[in-house]
Design a protein around this motif. Structure first.
Motif, PDB file in Angstrom:
ATOM      1  N   ARG A   1       0.866  -1.192   0.000  1.00  0.00           N
ATOM      2  CA  ARG A   1       0.000   0.000   0.000  1.00  0.00           C
ATOM      3  C   ARG A   1       0.896   1.233   0.000  1.00  0.00           C
ATOM      4  NH1 ARG A   1      -4.746   1.622   2.816  1.00  0.00           N
ATOM      5  NH2 ARG A   1      -4.983   3.844   2.369  1.00  0.00           N
ATOM      6  N   PHE A   2       0.604   2.212  -0.874  1.00  0.00           N
ATOM      7  CA  PHE A   2       1.579   3.291  -1.051  1.00  0.00           C
ATOM      8  C   PHE A   2       1.081   4.703  -0.766  1.00  0.00           C
ATOM      9  CE2 PHE A   2      -0.251   2.406  -5.266  1.00  0.00           C
ATOM     10  CZ  PHE A   2      -0.654   3.665  -5.678  1.00  0.00           C
ATOM     11  N   GLN A   3      -0.191   4.908  -0.449  1.00  0.00           N
ATOM     12  CA  GLN A   3      -0.675   6.262  -0.139  1.00  0.00           C
ATOM     13  C   GLN A   3      -2.006   6.190   0.593  1.00  0.00           C
ATOM     14  OE1 GLN A   3      -3.682   5.496  -2.891  1.00  0.00           O
ATOM     15  NE2 GLN A   3      -3.700   7.472  -1.869  1.00  0.00           N
ATOM     16  N   GLY A   4      -2.471   7.354   1.045  1.00  0.00           N
ATOM     17  CA  GLY A   4      -3.740   7.433   1.738  1.00  0.00           C
ATOM     18  C   GLY A   4      -3.640   6.980   3.185  1.00  0.00           C
ATOM     19  N   GLY A   5      -4.797   6.873   3.813  1.00  0.00           N
ATOM     20  CA  GLY A   5      -4.837   6.447   5.201  1.00  0.00           C
ATOM     21  C   GLY A   5      -6.065   5.604   5.455  1.00  0.00           C
ATOM     22  N   CYS A   6      -6.588   5.669   6.680  1.00  0.00           N
ATOM     23  CA  CYS A   6      -7.754   4.845   7.007  1.00  0.00           C
ATOM     24  C   CYS A   6      -9.041   5.462   6.483  1.00  0.00           C
ATOM     25  CB  CYS A   6      -7.832   4.587   8.512  1.00  0.00           C
ATOM     26  SG  CYS A   6      -7.946   6.076   9.516  1.00  0.00           S
ATOM     27  N   ASN A   7      -8.919   6.501   5.648  1.00  0.00           N
ATOM     28  CA  ASN A   7     -10.088   7.001   4.916  1.00  0.00           C
ATOM     29  C   ASN A   7     -10.449   6.068   3.761  1.00  0.00           C
ATOM     30  OD1 ASN A   7      -7.706   7.682   3.579  1.00  0.00           O
ATOM     31  ND2 ASN A   7      -8.499   9.598   2.754  1.00  0.00           N
ATOM     32  N   ALA A   8      -9.546   5.157   3.416  1.00  0.00           N
ATOM     33  CA  ALA A   8      -9.827   4.171   2.367  1.00  0.00           C
ATOM     34  C   ALA A   8     -10.595   3.004   2.971  1.00  0.00           C
ATOM     35  CB  ALA A   8      -8.526   3.669   1.753  1.00  0.00           C
ATOM     36  N   GLY A   9     -11.392   2.347   2.146  1.00  0.00           N
ATOM     37  CA  GLY A   9     -12.102   1.152   2.587  1.00  0.00           C
ATOM     38  C   GLY A   9     -12.170   0.143   1.464  1.00  0.00           C
ATOM     39  N   HIS A  10     -11.435  -0.939   1.580  1.00  0.00           N
ATOM     40  CA  HIS A  10     -11.432  -1.978   0.553  1.00  0.00           C
ATOM     41  C   HIS A  10     -12.221  -3.178   1.051  1.00  0.00           C
ATOM     42  CE1 HIS A  10      -7.519  -0.260  -1.402  1.00  0.00           C
ATOM     43  NE2 HIS A  10      -8.574   0.502  -1.567  1.00  0.00           N
ATOM     44  N   THR A  11     -13.304  -3.505   0.356  1.00  0.00           N
ATOM     45  CA  THR A  11     -14.184  -4.597   0.757  1.00  0.00           C
ATOM     46  C   THR A  11     -13.895  -5.833  -0.077  1.00  0.00           C
ATOM     47  OG1 THR A  11     -15.916  -3.018   1.368  1.00  0.00           O
ATOM     48  CG2 THR A  11     -16.587  -5.314   1.045  1.00  0.00           C
TER      49      THR A  11
ATOM     50  N   LYS B   1       1.596 -14.185   2.470  1.00  0.00           N
ATOM     51  CA  LYS B   1       1.882 -13.065   1.578  1.00  0.00           C
ATOM     52  C   LYS B   1       2.420 -11.911   2.419  1.00  0.00           C
ATOM     53  CE  LYS B   1       0.046 -15.328  -1.903  1.00  0.00           C
ATOM     54  NZ  LYS B   1       0.787 -15.819  -3.056  1.00  0.00           N
ATOM     55  N   LYS B   2       3.503 -11.306   1.970  1.00  0.00           N
ATOM     56  CA  LYS B   2       4.088 -10.193   2.700  1.00  0.00           C
ATOM     57  C   LYS B   2       3.343  -8.906   2.350  1.00  0.00           C
ATOM     58  CE  LYS B   2       7.161 -12.968   4.389  1.00  0.00           C
ATOM     59  NZ  LYS B   2       7.007 -13.449   5.787  1.00  0.00           N
ATOM     60  N   CYS B   3       2.805  -8.257   3.367  1.00  0.00           N
ATOM     61  CA  CYS B   3       2.033  -7.034   3.162  1.00  0.00           C
ATOM     62  C   CYS B   3       2.772  -5.849   3.776  1.00  0.00           C
ATOM     63  CB  CYS B   3       0.648  -7.178   3.787  1.00  0.00           C
ATOM     64  SG  CYS B   3      -0.398  -8.373   2.921  1.00  0.00           S
ATOM     65  N   ILE B   4       2.884  -4.788   2.987  1.00  0.00           N
ATOM     66  CA  ILE B   4       3.709  -3.649   3.382  1.00  0.00           C
ATOM     67  C   ILE B   4       2.905  -2.361   3.335  1.00  0.00           C
ATOM     68  CG2 ILE B   4       5.707  -2.241   2.722  1.00  0.00           C
ATOM     69  CD1 ILE B   4       6.991  -4.831   1.659  1.00  0.00           C
ATOM     70  N   ILE B   5       3.009  -1.578   4.396  1.00  0.00           N
ATOM     71  CA  ILE B   5       2.450  -0.222   4.425  1.00  0.00           C
ATOM     72  C   ILE B   5       3.607   0.725   4.157  1.00  0.00           C
ATOM     73  CG2 ILE B   5       1.327   1.529   5.839  1.00  0.00           C
ATOM     74  CD1 ILE B   5      -0.053  -0.751   7.369  1.00  0.00           C
ATOM     75  N   GLY B   6       3.575   1.366   3.001  1.00  0.00           N
ATOM     76  CA  GLY B   6       4.703   2.170   2.540  1.00  0.00           C
ATOM     77  C   GLY B   6       4.763   3.551   3.153  1.00  0.00           C
ATOM     78  N   ASN B   7       5.845   4.255   2.854  1.00  0.00           N
ATOM     79  CA  ASN B   7       6.095   5.570   3.428  1.00  0.00           C
ATOM     80  C   ASN B   7       5.100   6.634   2.983  1.00  0.00           C
ATOM     81  OD1 ASN B   7       8.167   5.138   0.989  1.00  0.00           O
ATOM     82  ND2 ASN B   7       7.520   7.280   0.982  1.00  0.00           N
ATOM     83  N   GLY B   8       4.391   6.402   1.869  1.00  0.00           N
ATOM     84  CA  GLY B   8       3.421   7.388   1.386  1.00  0.00           C
ATOM     85  C   GLY B   8       2.102   7.367   2.122  1.00  0.00           C
ATOM     86  N   VAL B   9       1.909   6.355   2.968  1.00  0.00           N
ATOM     87  CA  VAL B   9       0.680   6.232   3.760  1.00  0.00           C
ATOM     88  C   VAL B   9       0.775   7.116   4.997  1.00  0.00           C
ATOM     89  CG1 VAL B   9      -0.733   4.616   5.120  1.00  0.00           C
ATOM     90  CG2 VAL B   9       0.284   3.876   2.945  1.00  0.00           C
TER      91      VAL B   9
END
Length: 425
Positions: free
Chosen positions: A32-42, A64-72
């Motif tokens: 994940r590369f941008q935004g915050g918890c304003n996103a909602g993926h169902t 699966k390796k999941c990464i929260i990137g610096n743009g978040v």
């Protein structure tokens, strides 16, 4: 090896979560590369619904390796709640989640300031503190993930920022000040719970690419909400387009292979701002109810409208999609005539490009092509040849207009309700 960016091509809510979840089966890393918890993926898996806000949708697959990137921009409280929810549903988190050291943190004063500034409905944000956090980031006043591990630095940043914020809360908004000791104590607690996830994610991702692993970059929101290329000021506060994947993770554009645009078969928008193809009669409400068009984060009803190919042409240009995925095609079942916007009328002239001037866009009238609809039920259809002829014609029209191949078609909420014309990895 393949590196793929998934981008929302409209005003968000296009169904990116399902497509990312589906493609993750062939990937090793999801970022994940941008935004915050304003996103909602169902995502719906085995009739269970999962709503993800910060953690990449790939977490629903094992190993699966999941990464929260610096743009978040990351709200620690929201992340911990999400982790607890997934753990309670039997989803493995601890060995599969990485958070960038230089990821910025949403602080209580960001939320307080946004709540006050939105009392008059200025933009129509989610009031999650996203914009004020990005403001501090750009002003170089931000608190980053790594600061959680250095209490003296953390306390100093909180103290300095609260001097300004509390002045505004008390003297401008007539509200109560925030307590720095309380915030400091709260974030030290977050540090203890999150320190194991903090990592040099740019190194992790680049090493994975160099080793030949498949990496999927997951965008939030959509192109028309991009801070630079969207309907400013009715946008989010980050770069939602493909370029944001590089700056938001520390990966060179030269390492990106494919960019997939996610396109809902009609158009929706949440919050304020111009929406040329909005349907304001009973049909708009029917589509909203049938499509479940309510925000995954806030529950707000989405405004619904016809497919806007002018806006999509803009999205194709600024992202350079190598393919697109069409979602929610099944929601259009039973509509006699489908309208598709192919241009705008402004005053006495035709506009074929998406205008940057908000005042022009607000007064644009859509120019429509009408296409025959279909009555056959297509939910769950898994082969393109099994679609009704009019559904195929609708898809072919989109493809011909945008000059980009449709690779994936979603025909329902579930993971396996999908047509693959061309696998994009």
């Amino acid at each position: 090896m393949s590196t793929v960016i998934i981008i929302g091509a409209q005003w968000g809510d296009e169904g990116k979560g399902k497509i990312v979840d589906f493609l993750t089966q062939k990937c090793d890393y999801v970022v994940r590369f941008q935004g915050g918890c304003n996103a909602g993926h169902t995502v719906v898996v085995d009739d269970k619904k999962y709503i993800l806000h910060l953690i990449p949708s790939g977490i629903l697959h094992k190993n699966k390796k999941c990464i929260i990137g610096n743009g978040v921009v990351l709200d620690p409280a929201a992340l911990l709640k999400e982790i607890d929810t997934l753990n309670n549903k039997g989803i493995e988190i601890d060995n599969n989640l990485y958070i960038a050291k230089n990821c910025h943190l949403i602080m209580p004063y960001h939320i307080a300031i946004e709540e006050e500034s939105e009392k008059n409905g200025k933009i129509g944000t989610t009031k999650k503190g996203i914009g004020p956090c990005y403001t501090d980031k750009i002003a170089r006043n931000g608190v980053r993930m790594i600061d959680l591990l250095y209490p003296d630095i953390l306390m100093n940043k909180i103290k300095v920022n609260l001097e300004i914020v509390n002045f505004l809360l008390v003297n401008f908004y007539n509200s109560k000040p925030l307590n720095e000791e309380h915030i400091f104590s709260q974030y030290l607690d977050y540090a203890e719970k999150l320190k194991y996830y903090i990592s040099d994610t740019d190194i992790v991702i680049n090493n994975a690419i160099d080793e030949g692993r498949n990496v999927l970059f997951e965008g939030a929101q959509g192109t028309l909400l991009d801070i630079d290329h969207g309907t400013y000021p009715y946008v989010t506060s980050s770069n939602t387009i493909a370029g944001g994947a590089c700056t938001g993770t520390g990966v060179s554009p030269k390492k990106i292979d494919r960019i997939i645009g996610i396109v809902k078969a009609y158009t929706t928008r949440v919050g304020e701002g111009p929406f040329p193809t909005e349907i304001k009669d009973n049909l708009g409400e029917t589509i909203r109810q049938k499509g479940g068009e309510y925000g995954a984060t806030t529950g707000r009803p989405r405004r619904c409208g016809w497919l806007d190919l002018v806006g999509l042409k803009h999205a194709v240009r600024v992202n350079c999609f190598t393919g697109i995925a069409i979602t929610k095609l099944d929601i259009l079942n039973g509509i006699d005539k489908l309208k598709v916007c192919v241009g705008y009328k402004y005053t006495n002239r035709r506009i074929d490009e998406f205008p940057k001037e908000l005042e022009i866009l607000k007064h644009c009238e859509p120019i429509y092509e009408e296409l025959p609809g279909w009555k056959e039920e297509i939910q769950g259809v898994k082969e393109f040849d099994q679609l009704p002829e009019n559904a195929k014609a609708y898809l072919n029209f989109i493809e011909d207009f945008l000059k980009v191949k449709i690779q994936i078609i979603s025909t329902g909420q579930k993971r396996d309700e999908i047509i693959i014309k061309e696998f994009p990895l």
